[in-house]
Design a protein around this motif. Sequence first.
Motif, PDB file in Angstrom:
ATOM      1  N   THR A   1      33.318  -2.614  35.123  1.00 45.12           N
ATOM      2  CA  THR A   1      34.366  -2.264  34.178  1.00 45.12           C
ATOM      3  C   THR A   1      34.870  -0.853  34.385  1.00 45.12           C
ATOM      4  OG1 THR A   1      32.680  -1.621  32.604  1.00 45.12           O
ATOM      5  CG2 THR A   1      33.542  -3.847  32.419  1.00 45.12           C
ATOM      6  N   ASP A   2      34.513  -0.245  35.533  1.00 48.08           N
ATOM      7  CA  ASP A   2      34.959   1.114  35.815  1.00 48.08           C
ATOM      8  C   ASP A   2      36.472   1.197  35.785  1.00 48.08           C
ATOM      9  OD1 ASP A   2      32.495   2.082  38.304  1.00 48.08           O
ATOM     10  OD2 ASP A   2      32.366   1.753  36.164  1.00 48.08           O
ATOM     11  N   GLN A   3      36.969   2.285  35.261  1.00 48.99           N
ATOM     12  CA  GLN A   3      38.387   2.556  35.389  1.00 48.99           C
ATOM     13  C   GLN A   3      38.624   3.570  36.497  1.00 48.99           C
ATOM     14  OE1 GLN A   3      40.498   3.104  31.720  1.00 48.99           O
ATOM     15  NE2 GLN A   3      39.083   1.835  30.595  1.00 48.99           N
ATOM     16  N   HIS A   4      37.575   3.892  37.232  1.00 51.45           N
ATOM     17  CA  HIS A   4      37.684   4.756  38.397  1.00 51.45           C
ATOM     18  C   HIS A   4      36.583   4.350  39.345  1.00 51.45           C
ATOM     19  CE1 HIS A   4      34.229   6.812  36.585  1.00 51.45           C
ATOM     20  NE2 HIS A   4      34.928   6.830  35.479  1.00 51.45           N
TER      21      HIS A   4
ATOM     22  N   ARG B   1      30.682   6.001  28.765  1.00 51.14           N
ATOM     23  CA  ARG B   1      31.579   5.215  27.923  1.00 51.14           C
ATOM     24  C   ARG B   1      30.785   4.248  27.060  1.00 51.14           C
ATOM     25  NH1 ARG B   1      33.547   2.073  31.477  1.00 51.14           N
ATOM     26  NH2 ARG B   1      32.272   2.942  33.123  1.00 51.14           N
ATOM     27  N   ARG B   2      31.210   4.100  25.817  1.00 47.78           N
ATOM     28  CA  ARG B   2      30.508   3.219  24.906  1.00 47.78           C
ATOM     29  C   ARG B   2      30.815   1.755  25.229  1.00 47.78           C
ATOM     30  NH1 ARG B   2      28.260   5.686  20.573  1.00 47.78           N
ATOM     31  NH2 ARG B   2      28.853   7.847  20.170  1.00 47.78           N
TER      32      ARG B   2
ATOM     33  N   ARG C   1      41.575  -1.163  20.203  1.00 43.59           N
ATOM     34  CA  ARG C   1      40.762  -0.189  20.936  1.00 43.59           C
ATOM     35  C   ARG C   1      41.567   0.444  22.071  1.00 43.59           C
ATOM     36  NH1 ARG C   1      35.249   0.175  20.500  1.00 43.59           N
ATOM     37  NH2 ARG C   1      35.096   0.797  22.699  1.00 43.59           N
ATOM     38  N   GLN C   2      42.399  -0.367  22.698  1.00 45.65           N
ATOM     39  CA  GLN C   2      43.215   0.159  23.784  1.00 45.65           C
ATOM     40  C   GLN C   2      44.192   1.211  23.264  1.00 45.65           C
ATOM     41  OE1 GLN C   2      45.064  -2.600  26.819  1.00 45.65           O
ATOM     42  NE2 GLN C   2      46.937  -1.841  25.864  1.00 45.65           N
ATOM     43  N   ARG C   3      44.816   0.951  22.112  1.00 42.72           N
ATOM     44  CA  ARG C   3      45.753   1.922  21.526  1.00 42.72           C
ATOM     45  C   ARG C   3      45.032   3.212  21.132  1.00 42.72           C
ATOM     46  NH1 ARG C   3      48.070  -2.834  19.236  1.00 42.72           N
ATOM     47  NH2 ARG C   3      46.727  -2.603  17.396  1.00 42.72           N
ATOM     48  N   ALA C   4      43.736   3.077  20.796  1.00 44.74           N
ATOM     49  CA  ALA C   4      42.954   4.257  20.414  1.00 44.74           C
ATOM     50  C   ALA C   4      42.370   4.978  21.626  1.00 44.74           C
ATOM     51  CB  ALA C   4      41.830   3.840  19.470  1.00 44.74           C
ATOM     52  N   GLY C   5      42.658   4.479  22.816  1.00 48.89           N
ATOM     53  CA  GLY C   5      42.166   5.107  24.030  1.00 48.89           C
ATOM     54  C   GLY C   5      40.705   4.818  24.326  1.00 48.89           C
ATOM     55  N   LYS C   6      40.154   3.746  23.752  1.00 52.37           N
ATOM     56  CA  LYS C   6      38.755   3.397  23.969  1.00 52.37           C
ATOM     57  C   LYS C   6      38.655   2.289  25.022  1.00 52.37           C
ATOM     58  CE  LYS C   6      37.546   4.461  19.159  1.00 52.37           C
ATOM     59  NZ  LYS C   6      36.991   3.925  17.889  1.00 52.37           N
TER      60      LYS C   6
ATOM     61  N   ALA D   1      40.814  -5.982  30.663  1.00 56.99           N
ATOM     62  CA  ALA D   1      41.853  -4.987  30.955  1.00 56.99           C
ATOM     63  C   ALA D   1      43.180  -5.460  30.365  1.00 56.99           C
ATOM     64  CB  ALA D   1      41.971  -4.790  32.461  1.00 56.99           C
ATOM     65  N   PHE D   2      43.328  -5.335  29.037  1.00 58.57           N
ATOM     66  CA  PHE D   2      44.512  -5.864  28.358  1.00 58.57           C
ATOM     67  C   PHE D   2      45.796  -5.241  28.894  1.00 58.57           C
ATOM     68  CE2 PHE D   2      41.168  -6.724  25.241  1.00 58.57           C
ATOM     69  CZ  PHE D   2      41.443  -8.054  24.928  1.00 58.57           C
TER      70      PHE D   2
END
Length: 561
Positions: free
Chosen positions: A2-5, A208-209, A279-284, A289-290
Amino acid sequence: MTDQHPATPTASARAESPRRRWAGLVFISIAVALIIVDSTIINVAIPSIVRDLAITSTQVQWVQESYTLVFAALLLVFGTLADRYGRRRILILGVVLFAAASVLAALAQSGDLLIGARLIQGIGGAMVLPTTLSLINANFRGRDRGIAFAIWGSTIGGMVAVGPLLGGWLTTYFSWRWAFGINVPLGVIIVIGVLVFVSESKDAGEPRRVDVVGAVLSVLTSASLVFGLIEGRSYGWWLTNKPMVIGGFTWPYSISPIPVAFAITLLAGAAFILWGLSRQRAGKTTLLAFSLFRIASFRNGNIAALIVSLGEFGIILSLPLWLQNVLGYDALQTGFVLLALAIGSFVASGFAGAYGNRVSPETIVRVGIVLEILGVAGLGLVITADASWLAIVPFLFVYGMGVGLATAQLTGVVLKDVPVEKSGQGSGTSSTARQIGSALGIAVLGTVLFTSVGASLDAKLADVPGLPESARTQVVDAVVDSAGAAIPALEAQSPAVATAARDAFSEGTRYSAFAAAGFLVLGLLATLRLSGTTPQRDGREPEADAGGEASAAVTTAGEPV
């Protein structure tokens, strides 16, 4: 996963000797082999398990389904946990859990205990797969990384071929229990090798949580959907025709629990999407990957992958049952027949490697799905109670070629427009979509198989002279509930009834094959919304980032070949 990098190696990982890294890769590959062998062994061992434990056809579906369902639901969760707490640590814990669950499966004395052990195996498998990819990302760079992923993928392909043969040999000459017991010595070897040769690695960035609420909602959505699809024919699709009993609780309503299960699916699914978007709108972080679903190739490619996986996996449930219970093959002979599928996949891999730079990936995917359709539909045409393996093997080979062409290329198509920094999360989402598709395939096509067998056998027995209706009902229930294992015993009691049972089971297998072909047609139509890409002409490929190469590799795991 689930890495974003891309994965970042630790200092010890960068400083270790090349020889130690390659030795570590051997044990990482064996860990992947552990999962693949187990999932392919079970296909040929199922008929023996049915006879030994007297499990019902519904339990047969759950033996297959429980592992896949848990694996799919937890894949992203453990990818995130591994990044946070240590990839090697999670890998070792997963192998230990998988081996312990294999002991429980080998010693199981009932279908329910076996299903429970398979659930635990699914948890262990979900811990192992994403960590093997992340460890390769962390420990290899440049050209070495490409070679490492090639070895990783080749291990999967080899085990796909070896699994049915190994399972057939163990089941035929020893016991189906050894098909699970073999995981224990493999697990010991993996743990020792990983501890000695593989360095620990974690995310270098801020931890990341884990989205616990999202994980619970995703499990609830998939579990309730699969429960409804599998148990509908037992409890009734609308009105209760058999009370559901769980411990001391008995379902008290005239409305079946199945519509309630489907309602839970809709509510939990909607809640999962709304929760993820918030959660995506809150930057979490989110499980899926919506944001990537705004990309047409990613969205349409995942839809195609899910539908194709649904069609691919269903036929693998019914074929071993039909080969052993109708044609009378033993488990080893069944393994040899299914080997044609793996051989076809290997041939296709060579073809894709030779022409991948000349033909667009979308074209290769579509050709692959067309071959899958031809193979599965061809199986439906030749499946009869007196069919020969000579008629079956060519279509299995064609089907295997289709799987080999479509699987790897579809992954690249799905991720081609995904930003580099989100490739890891994109690959995890794509892999989850395929696993969910495979779980639905077992549920839907398994239900088609056993419902068709019951209806066809009931109609055929009505024409058997001197057979009262009560006896007819008993025979139908015995054949369906035993997933065909009762057919050989019917021969001594009544050849006419046994012939009807073999014909009915063949018809059910045929309908399952045609249903699989229908879903594959839908998958082919879904690929028409994928835009083409220009293949490279010089035969060279740019060095992929860590997440990208993981993406290309991950979705080959768990394929039905």
